[in-house]
Design an enzyme around this catalytic site. Structure first.
Site, PDB file in Angstrom:
ATOM      1  N   ILE A   1       1.065  -1.191  -0.116  1.00  0.00           N
ATOM      2  CA  ILE A   1      -0.004  -0.041   0.087  1.00  0.00           C
ATOM      3  C   ILE A   1       0.942   1.139   0.222  1.00  0.00           C
ATOM      4  O   ILE A   1       2.085   1.079   0.423  1.00  0.00           O
ATOM      5  CB  ILE A   1      -0.921   0.102   1.170  1.00  0.00           C
ATOM      6  CG1 ILE A   1      -0.281  -0.053   2.499  1.00  0.00           C
ATOM      7  CG2 ILE A   1      -2.116  -1.090   1.152  1.00  0.00           C
ATOM      8  CD1 ILE A   1      -1.163  -0.208   3.748  1.00  0.00           C
ATOM      9  N   ASP A   2       0.369   2.522  -0.469  1.00  0.00           N
ATOM     10  CA  ASP A   2       1.409   3.402  -0.759  1.00  0.00           C
ATOM     11  C   ASP A   2       1.874   4.138   0.493  1.00  0.00           C
ATOM     12  O   ASP A   2       1.190   3.755   1.480  1.00  0.00           O
ATOM     13  CB  ASP A   2       0.644   4.685  -1.628  1.00  0.00           C
ATOM     14  CG  ASP A   2       0.121   4.111  -2.823  1.00  0.00           C
ATOM     15  OD1 ASP A   2       0.580   3.311  -3.379  1.00  0.00           O
ATOM     16  OD2 ASP A   2      -0.979   4.704  -3.464  1.00  0.00           O
ATOM     17  N   LYS A   3       3.012   4.875   0.417  1.00  0.00           N
ATOM     18  CA  LYS A   3       3.362   5.464   1.385  1.00  0.00           C
ATOM     19  C   LYS A   3       2.222   6.022   2.472  1.00  0.00           C
ATOM     20  O   LYS A   3       2.212   6.058   3.792  1.00  0.00           O
ATOM     21  CB  LYS A   3       4.333   6.281   1.268  1.00  0.00           C
ATOM     22  CG  LYS A   3       5.172   7.253   2.277  1.00  0.00           C
ATOM     23  CD  LYS A   3       6.054   8.137   2.009  1.00  0.00           C
ATOM     24  CE  LYS A   3       6.614   9.205   3.039  1.00  0.00           C
ATOM     25  NZ  LYS A   3       7.562  10.148   2.652  1.00  0.00           N
TER      26      LYS A   3
ATOM     27  N   THR B   1      -0.863   5.815   2.474  1.00  0.00           N
ATOM     28  CA  THR B   1      -2.079   5.309   2.766  1.00  0.00           C
ATOM     29  C   THR B   1      -1.930   4.388   3.747  1.00  0.00           C
ATOM     30  O   THR B   1      -0.837   3.652   4.247  1.00  0.00           O
ATOM     31  CB  THR B   1      -2.563   4.166   1.337  1.00  0.00           C
ATOM     32  OG1 THR B   1      -2.706   4.978   0.288  1.00  0.00           O
ATOM     33  CG2 THR B   1      -3.615   3.274   1.926  1.00  0.00           C
TER      34      THR B   1
ATOM     35  N   ARG C   1      -7.017   5.238  -6.179  1.00  0.00           N
ATOM     36  CA  ARG C   1      -6.560   6.920  -6.473  1.00  0.00           C
ATOM     37  C   ARG C   1      -6.985   6.876  -8.162  1.00  0.00           C
ATOM     38  O   ARG C   1      -7.438   8.119  -8.123  1.00  0.00           O
ATOM     39  CB  ARG C   1      -5.234   7.122  -6.289  1.00  0.00           C
ATOM     40  CG  ARG C   1      -5.075   6.797  -4.627  1.00  0.00           C
ATOM     41  CD  ARG C   1      -3.576   6.846  -4.325  1.00  0.00           C
ATOM     42  NE  ARG C   1      -3.046   8.249  -4.465  1.00  0.00           N
ATOM     43  CZ  ARG C   1      -1.474   8.457  -4.609  1.00  0.00           C
ATOM     44  NH1 ARG C   1      -0.575   7.299  -4.272  1.00  0.00           N
ATOM     45  NH2 ARG C   1      -1.069   9.582  -4.821  1.00  0.00           N
TER      46      ARG C   1
END
Length: 344
Positions: A145-147, A149, A265
């Site tokens: 998962i993104d930084k 998020t 996103r």
């Protein structure tokens, strides 16, 4: 034989593939969780033999009944430095760990982020319980998962767990639900949404978004919706709660069928409902104080990250087959945002 090294004997079954690597990939015990690429590396490194003769060519011929010896070296130490970083652990056993990741933490070391990552923290926390992934003493990152998020992700501590979990994610059988706060309100009554390419409404007022995703032509850090090439991506979004009069923001549940980079996103931006706080895909729209109230609008318009949280995760235990599911409440910053929007 050095400490930690193991020797595996594999008997080639009837009607073997013509190549050594393919035959081993078929006949090696599943419990060893050796992928074809790992076997190819072992062959190349001289760790595979027949009758004491090293087989260094992946294309070597094999026959039914051949006994192949595979030497599995001890898992190699990695260059990434273990760091004593606190972790929020939702579950842990001998072969896997489920982490509730805070926003701001990068999952894997990369140029610009060599330390302070989840992997650095896991190397310290797990220590000698890591039996090795692909021959290296490291945690097996199954999904990311993104930084910026927050939320749940599962990490393997052994090759067998890594293979079992990866197979579930590849087959889309793992369940991943996210909570997002978006600009606008994805309402089934909105005729605009019915004209957006790649979307349709399913039962239960669920918006299904189906596109291809690829790197943006002009910005390699971004992903973009494409219709030719790219990777298949499916997101399902369901309105949970509208905010404002008239609604100018909403809390949305997003379910991933596939798991592409920045998928939620990009998909929510594609349908005109980019995430609040998203600096890349969120757009420059400012929420109206008239619709929300001054405090709520200010908080939303200055929210410092994409308002996205991996709220639930479900999968089958890769060794026991037990169904596991986990939930994570909204972190404090998103909870405060939703509370302010609701009050406004």
């Amino acid at each position: 034989m050095t400490a930690g090294t193991r020797l595996i004997h594999v008997e080639i079954a009837p009607d073997p593939p013509a190549r050594l690597d393919k035959a081993l990939a078929r006949d090696v015990p599943e419990s060893e969780a050796l992928s074809r690429s790992r076997l190819a590396r072992l062959i190349e490194e001289g760790q595979v033999a027949r009758g004491g003769t090293v087989l260094s060519n992946a294309k070597a011929k094999v026959a039914e009944g051949d006994v192949i010896e595979i030497t599995l070296p001890a898992a190699a130490e990695v260059e990434t430095v273990p760091e004593d970083i606190p972790l929020s652990i939702a579950y842990e056993d001998d072969v896997l760990i489920v982490i509730d990741k805070p926003a701001g933490m990068v999952v894997h070391p990369a140029p610009g982020s060599p330390s302070g990552t989840l992997v650095n923290a896991l190397l310290f926390h797990c220590g000698d319980t890591l039996s090795g992934i692909g021959g290296e003493k490291r945690p097996g990152i199954v999904h990311r998962i993104d930084k910026d998020t927050s939320g749940l992700l599962v990490v393997a501590k052994s090759d067998a767990a890594h293979h079992g979990l990866a197979a579930q994610f590849e087959a889309h059988s793992a369940q991943r639900h996210y909570l997002a706060v978006v600009n606008g309100c994805p309402d089934p009554a909105d005729p605009r949404l019915r004209g957006v390419k790649g979307t349709h409404w399913e039962s239960g007022e669920v918006l299904r978004i189906t596109t291809q995703l690829a790197r943006h032509k002009h910005d390699r850090q971004r992903q973009a919706v494409v219709w030719n090439g790219g990777r298949h991506a499916v997101t399902r979004a369901r309105l949970l709660e509208p905010f404002g009069t008239p609604p100018v923001a909403a809390l949305v549940e997003c379910r991933l069928e596939t798991g592409r980079t920045h998928q939620i996103r990009v998909h929510m931006a594609h349908v005109g409902h980019g995430l609040i706080g998203d600096p890349i895909y969120g757009g420059r729209r400012k929420l109206s104080a008239r619709a929300l109230g001054e405090d709520a609008a200010t908080l939303a318009n200055t929210f410092p990250r994409q308002a996205l949280h991996a709220a639930s995760l479900g999968f089958k235990h890769p060794l026991t087959g037990e169904a596991l599911s986990f939930k994570s409440p909204l972190p404090a910053d998103m909870d405060a945002l939703v509370t302010a929007l609701r009050a406004g």
